[in-house]
Scaffold this motif. Structure first.
Motif, PDB file in Angstrom:
ATOM      1  N   GLY A  31       0.798  -1.214   0.000  1.00  0.00           N
ATOM      2  CA  GLY A  31       0.000   0.000   0.000  1.00  0.00           C
ATOM      3  C   GLY A  31       0.832   1.266   0.000  1.00  0.00           C
ATOM      4  N   HIS A  79      -7.270  -2.783  -4.371  1.00  0.00           N
ATOM      5  CA  HIS A  79      -7.687  -3.082  -2.995  1.00  0.00           C
ATOM      6  C   HIS A  79      -9.187  -2.841  -2.808  1.00  0.00           C
ATOM      7  CE1 HIS A  79      -3.876  -4.015  -1.072  1.00  0.00           C
ATOM      8  NE2 HIS A  79      -3.321  -3.011  -1.709  1.00  0.00           N
ATOM      9  N   ALA A 188      -4.748  -1.213   2.433  1.00  0.00           N
ATOM     10  CA  ALA A 188      -5.656  -0.783   1.377  1.00  0.00           C
ATOM     11  C   ALA A 188      -6.032   0.691   1.532  1.00  0.00           C
ATOM     12  CB  ALA A 188      -6.915  -1.640   1.391  1.00  0.00           C
ATOM     13  N   ALA A 244      -1.052  -6.335  -5.141  1.00  0.00           N
ATOM     14  CA  ALA A 244      -2.284  -6.322  -4.354  1.00  0.00           C
ATOM     15  C   ALA A 244      -2.883  -7.718  -4.250  1.00  0.00           C
ATOM     16  CB  ALA A 244      -3.296  -5.360  -4.993  1.00  0.00           C
TER      17      ALA A 244
END
Length: 276
Positions: A31, A79, A188, A244
Protein backbone atom coordinates in the motif's frame (compact mmCIF):
# COMPACT_ATOMS: atom_id res chain seq x y z
CA UNK A 1 24.46 18.71 -20.74
CA UNK A 2 26.63 16.18 -22.57
CA UNK A 3 25.16 13.59 -24.90
CA UNK A 4 24.74 10.08 -23.55
CA UNK A 5 25.86 7.13 -25.76
CA UNK A 6 23.12 4.88 -27.11
CA UNK A 7 24.36 1.89 -25.10
CA UNK A 8 24.31 3.88 -21.87
CA UNK A 9 20.84 5.15 -22.66
CA UNK A 10 19.70 1.57 -23.16
CA UNK A 11 21.12 0.59 -19.77
CA UNK A 12 19.42 3.57 -18.13
CA UNK A 13 16.11 2.65 -19.76
CA UNK A 14 16.53 -0.93 -18.50
CA UNK A 15 17.26 0.34 -14.98
CA UNK A 16 14.20 2.58 -15.03
CA UNK A 17 12.02 -0.28 -16.28
CA UNK A 18 13.32 -2.64 -13.57
CA UNK A 19 12.72 0.04 -10.97
CA UNK A 20 9.18 0.39 -12.28
CA UNK A 21 8.51 -3.33 -11.81
CA UNK A 22 9.75 -3.28 -8.21
CA UNK A 23 7.88 -0.05 -7.46
CA UNK A 24 4.56 -1.41 -8.71
CA UNK A 25 4.86 -4.67 -6.80
CA UNK A 26 5.70 -2.83 -3.58
CA UNK A 27 2.83 -0.39 -4.09
CA UNK A 28 0.29 -3.19 -4.41
CA UNK A 29 1.81 -5.42 -1.73
CA UNK A 30 2.32 -2.85 1.02
CA UNK A 31 0.00 0.00 0.00
CA UNK A 32 2.93 2.37 -0.60
CA UNK A 33 3.63 4.56 -3.58
CA UNK A 34 7.17 3.24 -4.05
CA UNK A 35 9.05 6.48 -3.41
CA UNK A 36 11.56 4.64 -1.22
CA UNK A 37 12.66 2.79 -4.37
CA UNK A 38 12.08 5.55 -6.92
CA UNK A 39 14.06 8.38 -5.32
CA UNK A 40 17.45 6.59 -5.00
CA UNK A 41 17.12 4.99 -8.46
CA UNK A 42 16.28 8.31 -10.09
CA UNK A 43 19.08 10.05 -8.18
CA UNK A 44 21.69 7.78 -9.78
CA UNK A 45 20.09 8.03 -13.22
CA UNK A 46 20.03 11.83 -13.16
CA UNK A 47 23.61 11.88 -11.87
CA UNK A 48 24.78 9.83 -14.86
CA UNK A 49 23.16 12.19 -17.36
CA UNK A 50 24.71 15.26 -15.73
CA UNK A 51 21.92 16.96 -13.79
CA UNK A 52 23.49 19.54 -11.43
CA UNK A 53 23.58 18.53 -7.77
CA UNK A 54 21.72 21.59 -6.54
CA UNK A 55 18.53 20.61 -8.43
CA UNK A 56 18.97 16.83 -8.69
CA UNK A 57 17.24 15.82 -5.44
CA UNK A 58 14.26 18.08 -6.10
CA UNK A 59 13.98 16.54 -9.58
CA UNK A 60 14.01 13.06 -8.02
CA UNK A 61 11.22 13.95 -5.58
CA UNK A 62 9.03 15.60 -8.22
CA UNK A 63 9.46 12.77 -10.71
CA UNK A 64 8.88 10.18 -7.99
CA UNK A 65 5.60 11.82 -6.99
CA UNK A 66 4.51 11.94 -10.64
CA UNK A 67 5.16 8.22 -11.10
CA UNK A 68 3.31 7.48 -7.86
CA UNK A 69 0.09 9.06 -9.20
CA UNK A 70 -1.01 6.20 -11.51
CA UNK A 71 0.69 3.56 -9.35
CA UNK A 72 -1.19 4.59 -6.21
CA UNK A 73 -4.47 4.86 -8.12
CA UNK A 74 -4.10 1.38 -9.62
CA UNK A 75 -3.12 -0.08 -6.25
CA UNK A 76 -6.06 1.61 -4.50
CA UNK A 77 -8.53 0.36 -7.11
CA UNK A 78 -7.18 -3.18 -6.76
CA UNK A 79 -7.69 -3.08 -3.00
CA UNK A 80 -11.17 -1.56 -3.37
CA UNK A 81 -12.26 -4.47 -5.54
CA UNK A 82 -11.95 -6.78 -2.55
CA UNK A 83 -13.60 -4.20 -0.26
CA UNK A 84 -10.62 -3.73 2.06
CA UNK A 85 -10.25 0.07 1.98
CA UNK A 86 -12.03 2.22 4.58
CA UNK A 87 -13.70 4.84 2.40
CA UNK A 88 -14.74 7.09 5.30
CA UNK A 89 -11.10 7.42 6.43
CA UNK A 90 -9.90 8.22 2.91
CA UNK A 91 -12.53 10.96 2.55
CA UNK A 92 -11.75 12.41 5.99
CA UNK A 93 -8.01 12.54 5.27
CA UNK A 94 -8.05 13.97 1.74
CA UNK A 95 -8.29 17.73 2.47
CA UNK A 96 -5.82 17.90 5.39
CA UNK A 97 -3.33 15.67 3.62
CA UNK A 98 -3.41 17.99 0.60
CA UNK A 99 -2.76 21.00 2.86
CA UNK A 100 0.19 19.17 4.40
CA UNK A 101 1.63 18.39 0.97
CA UNK A 102 1.36 22.04 -0.07
CA UNK A 103 3.31 23.09 3.03
CA UNK A 104 5.88 20.35 2.54
CA UNK A 105 6.42 21.21 -1.13
CA UNK A 106 7.27 24.78 -0.15
CA UNK A 107 9.54 23.72 2.73
CA UNK A 108 11.38 21.20 0.54
CA UNK A 109 12.75 24.04 -1.57
CA UNK A 110 14.86 25.41 1.31
CA UNK A 111 15.49 22.39 3.58
CA UNK A 112 18.77 20.40 3.17
CA UNK A 113 18.55 16.92 1.65
CA UNK A 114 20.00 15.31 4.80
CA UNK A 115 16.90 16.38 6.72
CA UNK A 116 14.65 14.46 4.31
CA UNK A 117 16.73 11.32 4.72
CA UNK A 118 16.86 11.46 8.52
CA UNK A 119 13.12 12.04 8.89
CA UNK A 120 12.28 9.27 6.47
CA UNK A 121 14.80 6.82 7.95
CA UNK A 122 13.55 7.36 11.50
CA UNK A 123 9.89 7.07 10.47
CA UNK A 124 10.49 3.91 8.46
CA UNK A 125 12.58 2.40 11.25
CA UNK A 126 9.87 3.03 13.84
CA UNK A 127 7.28 1.44 11.60
CA UNK A 128 9.53 -1.56 10.94
CA UNK A 129 10.10 -2.18 14.65
CA UNK A 130 6.37 -2.03 15.28
CA UNK A 131 5.61 -4.53 12.52
CA UNK A 132 8.45 -6.96 13.30
CA UNK A 133 8.43 -7.04 17.09
CA UNK A 134 4.98 -5.92 18.18
CA UNK A 135 2.69 -6.91 15.31
CA UNK A 136 -0.79 -5.91 16.43
CA UNK A 137 -0.02 -6.68 20.06
CA UNK A 138 0.71 -3.00 20.72
CA UNK A 139 -2.46 -1.02 20.22
CA UNK A 140 -2.99 2.52 21.50
CA UNK A 141 -6.76 2.18 21.35
CA UNK A 142 -9.20 -0.32 19.83
CA UNK A 143 -10.83 2.37 17.66
CA UNK A 144 -9.57 5.33 15.64
CA UNK A 145 -9.38 8.75 17.38
CA UNK A 146 -11.77 11.64 16.78
CA UNK A 147 -12.18 13.46 13.49
CA UNK A 148 -9.96 16.44 14.37
CA UNK A 149 -7.14 14.21 15.60
CA UNK A 150 -7.42 12.19 12.39
CA UNK A 151 -7.21 15.39 10.32
CA UNK A 152 -4.11 16.52 12.23
CA UNK A 153 -2.40 13.18 11.59
CA UNK A 154 -3.26 13.41 7.89
CA UNK A 155 -1.74 16.88 7.64
CA UNK A 156 1.51 15.64 9.20
CA UNK A 157 1.60 12.65 6.85
CA UNK A 158 1.12 14.98 3.89
CA UNK A 159 3.89 17.29 5.10
CA UNK A 160 6.42 14.49 5.58
CA UNK A 161 5.45 12.80 2.31
CA UNK A 162 6.17 15.96 0.33
CA UNK A 163 9.56 16.31 2.03
CA UNK A 164 10.53 12.73 1.18
CA UNK A 165 8.92 12.13 -2.21
CA UNK A 166 6.80 9.20 -0.97
CA UNK A 167 3.12 8.39 -1.08
CA UNK A 168 2.67 8.28 2.71
CA UNK A 169 1.63 4.62 2.80
CA UNK A 170 4.13 3.52 5.45
CA UNK A 171 3.18 6.30 7.85
CA UNK A 172 -0.55 5.86 7.32
CA UNK A 173 -0.34 2.10 7.79
CA UNK A 174 1.57 2.50 11.06
CA UNK A 175 -0.97 4.99 12.40
CA UNK A 176 -3.97 2.83 11.49
CA UNK A 177 -2.51 -0.36 12.99
CA UNK A 178 -1.68 1.50 16.22
CA UNK A 179 -5.43 1.94 16.56
CA UNK A 180 -6.37 -1.66 16.00
CA UNK A 181 -7.00 -1.56 12.24
CA UNK A 182 -6.28 -4.96 10.62
CA UNK A 183 -3.17 -4.89 8.45
CA UNK A 184 -5.01 -5.63 5.19
CA UNK A 185 -7.48 -2.79 5.75
CA UNK A 186 -4.65 -0.45 6.78
CA UNK A 187 -2.64 -1.24 3.65
CA UNK A 188 -5.66 -0.78 1.38
CA UNK A 189 -6.65 2.53 2.99
CA UNK A 190 -3.06 3.81 2.85
CA UNK A 191 -3.01 3.14 -0.88
CA UNK A 192 -5.93 5.54 -1.30
CA UNK A 193 -4.09 8.24 0.66
CA UNK A 194 -1.23 8.08 -1.85
CA UNK A 195 -3.42 9.46 -4.64
CA UNK A 196 -4.05 13.03 -3.29
CA UNK A 197 -0.49 13.20 -1.93
CA UNK A 198 1.07 12.35 -5.28
CA UNK A 199 -1.20 14.58 -7.38
CA UNK A 200 -0.72 17.64 -5.17
CA UNK A 201 3.01 17.07 -4.77
CA UNK A 202 3.54 16.66 -8.51
CA UNK A 203 1.81 19.96 -9.28
CA UNK A 204 3.76 21.71 -6.52
CA UNK A 205 7.14 20.49 -7.75
CA UNK A 206 6.30 21.35 -11.35
CA UNK A 207 5.64 24.95 -10.32
CA UNK A 208 8.61 25.16 -7.94
CA UNK A 209 11.06 24.06 -10.63
CA UNK A 210 10.04 26.56 -13.31
CA UNK A 211 12.70 29.14 -12.27
CA UNK A 212 15.39 26.45 -12.69
CA UNK A 213 14.45 25.14 -16.15
CA UNK A 214 17.89 26.04 -17.52
CA UNK A 215 19.54 23.55 -15.16
CA UNK A 216 17.10 20.69 -15.73
CA UNK A 217 17.30 17.97 -18.41
CA UNK A 218 15.28 18.18 -21.63
CA UNK A 219 11.59 17.26 -21.52
CA UNK A 220 11.20 18.37 -17.90
CA UNK A 221 8.31 20.43 -16.54
CA UNK A 222 9.76 22.07 -13.47
CA UNK A 223 11.06 19.40 -11.13
CA UNK A 224 9.30 16.58 -13.01
CA UNK A 225 11.13 14.65 -15.72
CA UNK A 226 8.69 13.52 -18.41
CA UNK A 227 11.24 10.94 -19.61
CA UNK A 228 11.38 9.27 -16.20
CA UNK A 229 7.60 9.43 -15.85
CA UNK A 230 6.88 7.98 -19.32
CA UNK A 231 9.30 5.08 -18.89
CA UNK A 232 8.55 4.14 -15.29
CA UNK A 233 4.88 4.97 -14.67
CA UNK A 234 3.27 2.45 -17.09
CA UNK A 235 5.36 -0.44 -15.80
CA UNK A 236 4.80 0.32 -12.11
CA UNK A 237 1.09 0.91 -12.68
CA UNK A 238 0.67 -2.42 -14.44
CA UNK A 239 2.57 -4.45 -11.83
CA UNK A 240 0.76 -2.85 -8.85
CA UNK A 241 -2.24 -5.13 -9.32
CA UNK A 242 -0.09 -8.24 -8.90
CA UNK A 243 1.26 -6.96 -5.59
CA UNK A 244 -2.28 -6.32 -4.35
CA UNK A 245 -3.34 -9.85 -5.31
CA UNK A 246 -0.40 -11.34 -3.40
CA UNK A 247 -1.15 -9.15 -0.36
CA UNK A 248 -4.65 -10.57 0.02
CA UNK A 249 -3.38 -14.15 -0.24
CA UNK A 250 -0.90 -13.77 2.62
CA UNK A 251 -1.68 -14.16 6.29
CA UNK A 252 -1.73 -11.05 8.47
CA UNK A 253 1.53 -11.95 10.24
CA UNK A 254 3.34 -12.83 7.01
CA UNK A 255 2.41 -9.47 5.54
CA UNK A 256 3.52 -7.67 8.71
CA UNK A 257 6.92 -9.39 8.67
CA UNK A 258 7.46 -8.70 4.96
CA UNK A 259 6.42 -5.08 5.41
CA UNK A 260 8.69 -4.66 8.42
CA UNK A 261 11.75 -6.16 6.71
CA UNK A 262 11.26 -3.97 3.67
CA UNK A 263 11.02 -0.84 5.81
CA UNK A 264 14.01 -1.83 7.96
CA UNK A 265 16.25 -2.26 4.92
CA UNK A 266 15.02 1.01 3.46
CA UNK A 267 15.55 2.93 6.72
CA UNK A 268 19.08 1.58 7.13
CA UNK A 269 20.05 2.50 3.57
CA UNK A 270 18.64 6.03 3.85
CA UNK A 271 20.23 6.78 7.23
CA UNK A 272 23.64 5.54 6.07
CA UNK A 273 23.45 7.80 3.02
CA UNK A 274 22.51 10.75 5.24
CA UNK A 275 25.73 10.28 7.23
CA UNK A 276 27.89 10.05 4.12
Amino acid sequence: MTAVPAGELAMLALAITAGGVVTGLLAGLFGIGGGAVLVPVLFEIFRLVGVPDDVRFQLCIGTSLAVIVPTAWRSYRSHRIVGAAMQDVVRLWTVPVVLGVVAGSALALVAPSALFKIVFGCTAGLTACKMLFLGNRFVIAPTLPGRWAMRAVAAVIGLLSALMGVGGGAMATMMLTFYGTPIHAAVATSAGLGVPIAVTGTIGYMLAGIPHMGELPPLSIGYVSLVGFVLMAPVSTWTARFGAVVAHRLSRRTLEIAFGLFLLMTATRILISAMG
